[in-house]
Design an enzyme around this catalytic site. Sequence first.
Site, PDB file in Angstrom:
ATOM      1  N   CYS A  65       0.825  -1.205   0.000  1.00 37.36           N
ATOM      2  CA  CYS A  65       0.000   0.000   0.000  1.00 37.36           C
ATOM      3  C   CYS A  65       0.865   1.264   0.000  1.00 37.36           C
ATOM      4  O   CYS A  65       2.092   1.211   0.058  1.00 37.36           O
ATOM      5  CB  CYS A  65      -0.892   0.001   1.238  1.00 37.36           C
TER       6      CYS A  65
ATOM      7  N   HIS B  37       5.262   6.417  -2.670  1.00 36.42           N
ATOM      8  CA  HIS B  37       6.513   7.061  -3.086  1.00 36.42           C
ATOM      9  C   HIS B  37       6.224   8.500  -3.492  1.00 36.42           C
ATOM     10  O   HIS B  37       6.921   9.434  -3.119  1.00 36.42           O
ATOM     11  CB  HIS B  37       7.153   6.351  -4.291  1.00 36.42           C
TER      12      HIS B  37
ATOM     13  N   ARG C 130      12.739  -4.361   5.720  1.00 38.24           N
ATOM     14  CA  ARG C 130      13.133  -4.030   4.346  1.00 38.24           C
ATOM     15  C   ARG C 130      14.636  -4.103   4.147  1.00 38.24           C
ATOM     16  O   ARG C 130      15.123  -4.064   3.041  1.00 38.24           O
ATOM     17  CB  ARG C 130      12.616  -2.650   3.935  1.00 38.24           C
TER      18      ARG C 130
ATOM     19  N   ALA D  59       3.211   1.556   2.849  1.00 32.42           N
ATOM     20  CA  ALA D  59       4.401   0.720   2.663  1.00 32.42           C
ATOM     21  C   ALA D  59       5.415   1.432   1.772  1.00 32.42           C
ATOM     22  O   ALA D  59       6.621   1.381   2.019  1.00 32.42           O
ATOM     23  CB  ALA D  59       4.024  -0.629   2.062  1.00 32.42           C
TER      24      ALA D  59
END
Lengths: 488, 482
Positions: B68, B200, B102, B71
């Site tokens: 999503c 992003h 990550r 994330a």
Amino acid sequence: MSTTTALKPMTEHSAAEIERVKDWINSEDYKEKNFAREALVINPAHACQPLGAQLVAHGFAGSLPFVHGSQGCASYFRSTFSRHFREPAAATSDAMTEDGAVFGGQNNLFEGLENAYALYRPSIMPIFTTCMPEVIGDDLTAFTRNAKQKGHIPEDLPTPYANTPSFNGTHIHGYDAMLKAILEYLADGKKTDGNDNGKLYLIPGFDGNTANLREYKRYLQMMGVPCTLLADISEVFDSPCDGTYRLYAGGTPLDEAADAVNARATISLMKYCTPNTLKWLEGNSVGTSIDLPLPMGIRNTDAFLMKVSELFDMPIPAELKAERGRAVDAMTDAHQYLHGKKFAVAGDPDYLLGIVTFLLEMGAIPYHILCSRSTKKFRKEMEALLATSPLYGALGTVYINKDLWHMRSLCMTDPVDAIIGDTHCKWVARDAKIPLFRVGFPIIDRVNLHRTPVIGYQGAINLLTMMVNKFLDTVDETCEDQWFEMMR
Amino acid sequence: MADTLVKTIAGITTEKTEELIAETLKDMPEKAAKKRAAHLVANEPQSAKCAIKSNKKVVPGVMSQRGCAYAGAKGVVWGPIRDMVHVSHGPVGCGVYSWGTRRNLMQGIPGVTSFPLDFTSDFQERDIVYGGDKKLETLLREADELFPLNKGLSVLSECPVGLIGDDINAVTKKMEAELGKFVVPCNCEGFRGVSQSLGHHISNDSIRDHVIGKREFSEPAGPYDVALIGDYNIGGDVWAAKPILEEIGLNVKSVWTGDGEIEKIAATGQVKLNLIHCYRSMNYMCKVMEEKWGIPWLEYNFFGPTKIEESLRAIAERFDDTIRQKVEEVIARYRPQMDRVLNEYRPRLEGKTAMLFVGGLRPRHTVGAYEDLGIEITGSGYEFAHQDDYDRTAPELARGTLIYDDVSEFELEKFVEKLKPDLVGSGIKEKYVFQKAGIPFRQMHSWDYSGPYHGYEGFKIFARDIDMAINSPTWSLVKAPF
């Protein structure tokens, strides 16, 4: 280059300032400030409700867990299970987005159920929610009924659902909600008039250790007690690698789950994971529904076996008694290595009670005991357990609704010899320069611990072996030459 | 790139691939099949525009691998910035699941000068009912007191925050004034957009509005100042890439955002060139800086010696003879090392095939590294790429190669079953599906707990890892002899 605003210079911290803060975060003064926090949570040792719901949902034969809400949540849950078990964790979601937030998620649910059923042919789709539909107030009773009426999925496909808002409770509450929903759905109308099915139904609770579940089944087989494990993830999350990927690799058979209401007895081994499920069973099933402490250590295992023996009028076989003897042998042989050692322990309520029981049996000291979200009831129960052992337990302090950053302060200002908890505790262990014994969920930095039971007699031996040998390794690795010797 | 030879792979044709796609779609409900059809194509390397549909909503229920917006914001863009406190604002789960998962490694003293911790407001029912702004204000103060050397705080909204009408922007504005350091809002609720990609972009917007152009470097500007954009230091990638740029004479002033420092990011407006690795997550930032300060930018690829050399020469072209000469020296210096790696591994991997399904960059950027090892890519696709990513991908792959966008588990299983690659490179959710089937697999988001894979040092590790995945003796045990 823009000339409109003056640019600020870089902020530089001197080496002395860095050293000061480095020392300060280990201090009593810092601990006080840290414990005065009101709003900020740092490094919690709990997750959210739908994670627990998904674990339950995985534990039924042919079950495809279905996340109603944001797709990212489903990906997080799946990743979390795959990292811990190193196994596939198939689950799907209806991928609600902005328009879902405005119009509700019914259309997403319709399409999601239809596609998931067509592609993956599940025998059951347990549905649970993420924050989003909970905030906007989706009505899943109506939605699932409509989905069937409109033919998106067959009428007879079980679609139990649970409301699992992440802003309420933790993963263990999601476990409870989903399990209750599945049993309620499957057992609807199945209760007989008085005749039980002669079986024991066992609820393992939110346990990331598949070997624990196998161990329960082994015990009951040895005792000759017919048993169904509910939400049985032991095959699902520990399936063979033999060249075939099985989308549905085990789980409690649905007909057996449906017959749970006719059990002679149901035992929950994690009562903090199952309050509502047990309550529902009490009112809706033929047999007795009880809880017992997680069988960690000798006495809890004894209690479990004796209770089963009593309920089913079956003796505890000699082989199990011999197993007990071997575990006690291991514990007496090695008691000197754990006696008086101080531990910090973090985790879920039921696991914490189990671990503390084991430590007390060994003469070890459960010193800082931390549950990052729980109730006063739990604290009282833990304090009562500690009080049973004036020599070892009385030294312990219970912290609820405190996180692993609080735990860090505790371990830095009032040191212990080791920590027991999940992988997230490794930061504290490293700063405190003490070992972490990984027990709980998730364990995402070591292999096969989920295949090593920590319950039962063998579990006691395993815990003992893991801890004692690590302490001895440390002695061998760190002692000066003159103290290095052949025997330990 | 246009005049390079079109690649082909024995046994792969456009017709066969289209057949496979049709075969896969026919088992899907009609509506879903129709939607998905546009996201599956046979590659045509010479078309200017890849004929694939992308960046569309997930088809509900198909088991997409996407995450999503949160994330994308927390995990990808903000999380790697090491000297900030990143607050997961909302319920407890999102922060827990994205804590340390990550592998964006960072320098610093944890809890003192770096903050690889999980900070959350752990929303409860009352926060949903009464709003969380007040709590947010308090917790930002608490965080700053307990972590005084932080150089900023970011607030990353989770789903409920946007739904209940909280105004984190007002809170962060107030707190930025009070604390005298960056306090950045990021409205990256998970329900926004269709994938990580919007996260992003929202993060890029936050950086544009609240960060860039606010600091200056301590040292005077130089002609070789560059910034490294879109390297997140997975498994230490930045630490393998940055030294090469320094060896060729460039001065890496800031890294976005792997092992990153917020004030250096804020001063990036002073560099001469932006070098971008992950185009998907950061190209907008390059465009903003180009527009604002006229800073040119260049895409590069540090996976495998062929692409590294190509990229170094392209970078050199943006500078003078000094850099050009150094680039040739660096290439000459590392080539023997790379030849040793290739001599060791290529004979063991030549002729093998691999299928990829990763995020927004690696399905094309790693192709050259596999090819250096003699491995052909028979299928590739992205979780959250856009059209411009696919346009950049088409020329890198052979004609007829299967390309899949936002592939579902159902589809990927079928594709792998049919194409029988020797390796699948994808994520944690896919890994064990294929390993159960006896197919070697490497996680290509996290480098499967290995790395770095960038740069010359990274290629040595990449080659070793790919070899061990494909040639591990454990695979020969999968079938029982009885």
